[in-house]
Design an enzyme around this catalytic site. Structure first.
Site: not given
Lengths: 552, 552
Positions: A186, A333, A442, A447
């Site tokens: 990945t 994963e 940010k 955020w």
């Protein structure tokens, strides 16, 4: 305690044991470049898997060895999916879309001892070999003997010659279900790709869950077109789930183009497809632009992954063909499903708009999967639909780390795997993806979710694709910028129109400072928006010059 | 190999983790003897499970301890299903239908340290205690404090007082999935009952498979009435599958009678039931005899087990309510499903009569289950639909033996468990039960399948139930005799009529020598035909006198 349950292992061969007996007459179909189809049965498949497993052993493949594949979606690739793990080796599927230098890194890092490749990959692998892939002892080209291309690779043989060296009577054996069966690299935020090992146990568990009624509900009477690349997370385990249930399994073969997708669905009365979001767009565009009618009414389920599908595309499939478009949330994963979108009956009386919002989320955690969101200090955040945090996961199908990679220590936090994603979770358990940690914007210490802005932009009728990314800003540290692909380049929405459209739903400080009209959003090798590249383009050319640069 | 999949365990608590969060608002409903219903949510359930688990720990329950239950199907019993295994102890469900002496043997053999019992079981347990059940340190009656019956059991308390001693903040912990979670004794051909231990792993795997689309396909939008006794093989894991999916779960509570079944289905719009075959008969008889209409149209699935359902009953449900009646083949040792009846699409064009024959079989082996048939010399027999042999099984949910029991050595053959059943398997994989090994009729050196004869007899319009069993015969060693329950005792079919009916399908030497009209076939504690008792009755009274004896 004496008399416990047998220590039978969850192995890929235990799925095959049953299919070989119960569904020996059901079919696996592969589109050929000639426009015809290669058809054979699960019975034929199982015989060839035995022969291939035997051939691998005769070729000296030992337990634990990594055997690489560089291949499209087809029946031979699927035979490798079962034969390599049957001799306790690891089927290492290599991403065909990576740059050759990344592929070479991967082969060397995995120390692949054999490489199975499609004929079109020969020049690429020759170049890799010239630069050194020293562990590979044998190349096998996935073709008939009389189709072998000229090549400097050595030693090399055709797949059909190789398989012929095997015995018919190979017996599947028992070993630990915690043995690695497959492997896939990945991409990493920084540095080289990271290797993820999939165990027999993890694949079998996810496969069982894909057949579960409220998840995918994959069943024997269906016809699935495996569009997700087989080099990516075992094709999301869809080929395994088809095999487990005896469903008809269709592969698109080598180099499919848009018409091949549509023609195959029509020809074979495909009932389900798993694909990246872009494929949904592509099918719609092709059908809409086509000068003939396409009968895709057999298509019941379109399972899209990689990012949130545009609502307009979901709507179009449902209204044109009665196709239910759903999505999951996954990553390499977790082999790969973390969540799957399912609407609980208790939500049926909700406001239709809220139902749409939930359908656009990643969905509910898969069974056996545990999900949490934590802030940067590691405090767990509530499932209130508002609190945004780092998404952590743990499950019996999630990686405990990366293969021989010291980045494992940064990924595992108190036994949980940090996904690298930022999200929030609704009180009902729907996981809403807000951003990649690396793509997070940010601004002024707060955020901003690029994904929320992208989804909103993509609900604009004139917008086909949208990517929102951060650019450095002296005052606010970072500010969002949007790259927008219009549905019709002659009728691209203007900056003011988009700003006003977003202004209905978002606070003013969330709104992107710029809206760049582009012909295409650059994507990574697995089809995700490549924001690193977008940021790089802006950094090189400056925002004012970027419009001309992107999409070339 | 470094970086493998996490070692997360398949525990009952991992199913609960998800349900507690995603389906906290879905319901568990129990019929009360008052005719009202006790309703609460999976959220409430999970809270009480935590409290109960904590109370068990405070009461000194240690990992590996056996905790007994003698209880009907209700929410408190289900709380015990989760709380006892959560402290690594074993929930030992005791068959309420056994003779007290057998129950006492079981409690002593399992060395239960606590006993949870319904109030109606108090006299029974008092009698057992008088004869000695020495390991039990605490009795808990499954009722409120103010409902406590008078009892000589000591020490004793009410369930609600007991649960109140627990803490709310009990945390589910991780331990090996190979830990025993539950236990249940199965009757033996000869001698005392044998204990089977169910691990967390085995239960979770079977539960996942019950939600699989082509198996039971249990889903969130369904309402299931758990009729199979919870003391028998975890109620066939149906309560676990409901919990996993968030389906509405309904229990019949204490002492249900025929009207309670029907009323509950109508009241709660039940969509599925799992039950012994006799329950299907009972519901039909009740509805047919009732002087009012019953709206059971919500009932989509009737899953019958224990023996093959009569075709007439399957037909009646399908035609009256559109209910699909299906069956599996299972046994305590495989937790319990071995097979499940599913009609593959490739069979859809078969002759309707052949489809019926397949629907009356045990069905196809469950995923992860391996089945074989072998002759008495241990040679594997072909799946040709003809060859009859001993059915052997192995799977990750099949017992490797019996709890502290030397009969294990006779049950396990080369790693396979001998089911004690005789069967044949069709080329498509349908397992046809022919007999119990102990009930097998060997006439003139050849086997006769009592089950084939029973199924044929039960397809006769005047026959309600039929059991065929062996009686000693000087010339042929054994000969078959049939005990037949007529639909209408005033219009019982005659011997000649039945002989002629069977003669169409069976060789002459297969036909039973006698046809005894009886009012009821004696059954074992789990609802199977008690052929030992039938043979005993014939032996005591002689065939000529048996008609008057049986069914009294």
């Amino acid at each position: 305690m004496d008399g416990l349950i047998m220590d039978e292992q969850l192995l890929l061969s235990s799925l095959l044991w049953r299919t070989e007996r119960l569904f020996a007459d059901k079919k696996i179909i592969t589109r050929l470049e000639t426009g015809k189809y290669h058809e054979y049965t699960y019975g034929d498949f199982a015989k060839r898997v035995r022969k291939l497993a035997s051939a691998l052993e005769k070729a000296g493949i030992k337990p634990g060895d990594r055997v690489g594949t560089l291949a499209w979606n087809h029946y031979r690739h699927f035979e490798l999916y079962y034969a390599i793990p049957s001799v306790e080796a690891v089927c290492h599927t290599i991403n065909m879309r990576l740059f050759p230098e990344q592929q070479r890194y991967i082969v060397n890092h995995a120390e692949d001892v054999m490489l199975f490749l499609d004929a079109d990959q020969v020049p690429n692998v020759e170049a890799m070999a010239a630069d050194g892939i020293d562990t590979v002892r044998q190349y096998v080209v996935l073709c008939d003997a009389d189709e072998m291309p000229e090549t400097s690779l050595s030693p090399v043989m055709s797949y059909e010659e190789f398989i012929a060296t095997g015995d018919d009577d190979f017996e599947f054996r028992e070993f630990s279900e915690r043995t690695a069966a497959a492997m896939c690299y990945t991409s990493a935020t920084t540095g080289d790709p990271k290797g993820v090992l999939f165990t027999h146990r993890g694949i079998v568990l996810q496969t069982m869950l894909e057949t579960s009624h409220d998840k995918l509900g994959l069943s024997e009477n269906q016809v699935w077109l495996e569009v997700a690349p087989m080099f990516h997370c075992n094709g999301w385990n869809l080929p395994h789930a088809c095999l487990m249930q005896g469903a008809t399994l269709v592969f698109l073969g080598v180099h499919p183009t848009d018409i091949d997708y549509v023609q195959t669905i029509e020809d074979l009365k495909v009932t389900g497809i798993n694909a990246a979001v872009t494929v949904g767009n592509m099918i719609r565009d092709f059908v809409v632009a086509s000068d003939r009618e396409w009968d895709l009414n057999s298509l019941e389920t379109l399972w899209l992954g990689g990012s949130a599908p545009p609502r307009a595309v979901m709507d179009w499939f449902e209204q044109t063909y009665g196709t239910w478009v759903l999505q999951g949330y996954g990553h390499t994963e977790s082999s790969p499903q973390i969540c799957f979108n399912y609407l609980k009956t208790t939500l049926q009386d909700e406001d239709p708009e809220r139902i749409w919002q939930l359908r656009l989320t990643g969905g509910l955690p898969f069974p056996l999967m545990k999900v949490r969101i934590v802030d940067d200090e590691g405090n767990e955040l509530p499932w209130d639909g508002e609190s945004m945090g780092n998404i952590h996961v743990r499950s019996p199908y999630t990686a405990s780390g990366y293969y021989n990679d010291e980045r494992t220590k940064d990924a595992i936090i108190d036994g949980w795997l940090n996904t690298g994603d930022i999200g929030a979770i609704t009180p009902e358990g729907f996981v809403m993806l807000k951003d990649r940690q690396k793509d997070l914007i940010k601004s002024g210490g707060e955020w901003i979710s690029s994904i929320d802005l992208e989804n909103a932009l993509m609900s604009h009728p004139k917008v086909r694709e949208a990517s929102v990314f951060a650019v450095p800003d002296e005052k606010w540290n970072e500010r969002p910028v949007a790259a927008v692909v219009p549905v019709d380049s002659a009728d691209a929405p203007g900056e003011d129109e988009l700003r006003e459209f977003l202004g209905k739903d978002f606070a003013k400080w969330w709104l992107p400072d710029r809206y760049l009209t582009v012909t295409e959003v650059p994507k990574t090798s697995v089809g995700k928006y490549d924001k690193k590249r977008l940021r790089g383009m802006v950094a090189e050319g400056g925002i004012d010059n970027v419009t001309a640069t992107i999409g070339v």
